[in-house]
Design an enzyme around this catalytic site. Structure first.
Site, PDB file in Angstrom:
ATOM      1  N   LYS A  40       0.828  -1.224   0.000  1.00 16.95           N
ATOM      2  CA  LYS A  40       0.000   0.000   0.000  1.00 16.95           C
ATOM      3  C   LYS A  40       0.857   1.268   0.000  1.00 16.95           C
ATOM      4  O   LYS A  40       0.384   2.338  -0.396  1.00 16.95           O
ATOM      5  CB  LYS A  40      -0.905   0.030   1.234  1.00 16.95           C
ATOM      6  CG  LYS A  40      -1.940  -1.079   1.274  1.00 16.95           C
ATOM      7  CD  LYS A  40      -3.187  -0.697   0.544  1.00 16.95           C
ATOM      8  CE  LYS A  40      -4.305  -1.696   0.755  1.00 16.95           C
ATOM      9  NZ  LYS A  40      -5.473  -1.408  -0.027  1.00 16.95           N
ATOM     10  N   SER A  94       1.789  -9.693  -0.289  1.00 17.93           N
ATOM     11  CA  SER A  94       1.274  -8.320  -0.210  1.00 17.93           C
ATOM     12  C   SER A  94       1.633  -7.545   1.052  1.00 17.93           C
ATOM     13  O   SER A  94       1.717  -6.322   1.027  1.00 17.93           O
ATOM     14  CB  SER A  94      -0.250  -8.340  -0.396  1.00 17.93           C
ATOM     15  OG  SER A  94      -0.824  -9.318   0.452  1.00 17.93           O
TER      16      SER A  94
END
Length: 314
Positions: free
Chosen positions: A53, A303
């Site tokens: 992110k 991730s």
């Protein structure tokens, strides 16, 4: 709808250099033997704020004009995007206002405060989050930067696959998890621009399978009442990302909670690295469908690594 081009993604990669790490690619002979193929793990669990992110938030902040920067940025998030946006804003010398549900984990609130974000708490439901955010934007004039359904964020997330392709490995398949779809959308764009014949395949929990159902039905079906240990994948698929997925993603495979936990445990035991449950979903999908990937070169994006170590599922 105009998607970012490969040149746009390369420019984004240059733009966010001061904000991010170039994360390592790791392999495990033991996991390759079990899987029957060659897997290259792109370790975004080692990224700033512990997740991919950081890329999308950094790109969105870097693209603001001077007038927008004066009033700062705002978002609603209880997860990694909250911390990523707070950090990107602080590095850029601007304010960030983060609307978080009152029941957000204390560790997430601490991270946002630590990165210089101002937290505004709200009731733990989507309507309260959106209403509170609108009040903050009206009061401060801050620019709203959504966590995934936002082109500048998708463009930033696409830089992860750009680094993966920069290693010169001729991948047959690239895999990523899917929740809101920002990472998958960005990964699919980069991959199909660079290597159109490489398959892009997503992993998704069966208990939060809106992307899978939307993909099969060829229309966006919002998620209602998702239930999965992969807390990073509880969000509904974004409209922008659905459009990218329908054009560029080859398949979405679902996995059970047991399969997610088994894959997560395998990475902990064999690779000795900390990952969050969402990370394990693509590997779980690969292990469930071994024949499909036999003998191939597979890139998997891990991730993030933001997991409460007191609540490990094994």
């Amino acid at each position: 709808m105009k998607f970012p081009s490969l040149d746009d993604i390369r420019l984004a990669h240059q733009r966010i250099q001061p904000f991010i790490h170039r994360t390592p690619i790791m392999t495990s002979e033991a996991i390759n033997q079990i899987a029957g193929c060659d897997i290259y793990f792109k370790c975004e669990n080692f990224q700033k704020v512990g997740a991919f992110k950081a890329r999308g938030a950094a790109n969105a902040v870097a693209k603001l004009d001077e007038e927008q920067k004066k009033n700062g940025v705002a978002t609603h998030s209880s997860g990694n995007h909250a911390a990523a946006l707070a950090r990107a804003a602080t590095v850029a010398g601007i304010k960030s206002y983060i609307v978080m549900p009152s029941n957000a984990p204390e560790i997430k609130k601490k991270a946002v405060k630590g990165y210089g974000g101002e937290i505004i708490e709200c009731e733990p439901n989507l309507q309260a989050r959106e209403t509170t955010l609108q009040e903050v934007v009206n009061r401060t004039g801050a620019t709203f930067i959504p966590p995934y359904d936002y082109m500048d964020v998708v463009e930033g997330q696409a830089t992860c696959a750009l680094e993966l392709w920069g290693e010169g490995i001729p991948f047959d398949v690239i895999m990523a998890p899917v929740g809101g779809g920002g990472l998958l959308g960005g990964t699919a764009l980069t991959t199909k621009y660079i290597s159109p014949n490489t398959q892009v395949i997503a992993g998704e929990p069966a208990g939060a399978d809106d992307a899978y159902r939307s993909f099969q039905a060829k229309q966006l079906i919002p998620m209602v009442g998702p239930k999965t240990i992969a807390d990073g994948l509880l969000t509904s698929l974004g409209k922008i990302n659905f459009a990218i997925i329908m054009k560029y993603v080859d398949d979405i495979l679902t996995v059970t909670e047991e399969e997610i936990i088994e894959a997560m445990r395998l990475i902990y035991e064999r690779m000795k690295i900390v990952i969050e449950p969402s990370c394990a979903v693509p590997l779980a999908a690969l292990l469930k469908h071994k024949q499909r990937f036999k003998g191939q070169k597979v890139g998997i994006i891990l991730s993030g690594g933001n997991v409460d170590l007191g609540k490990l599922p094994f």
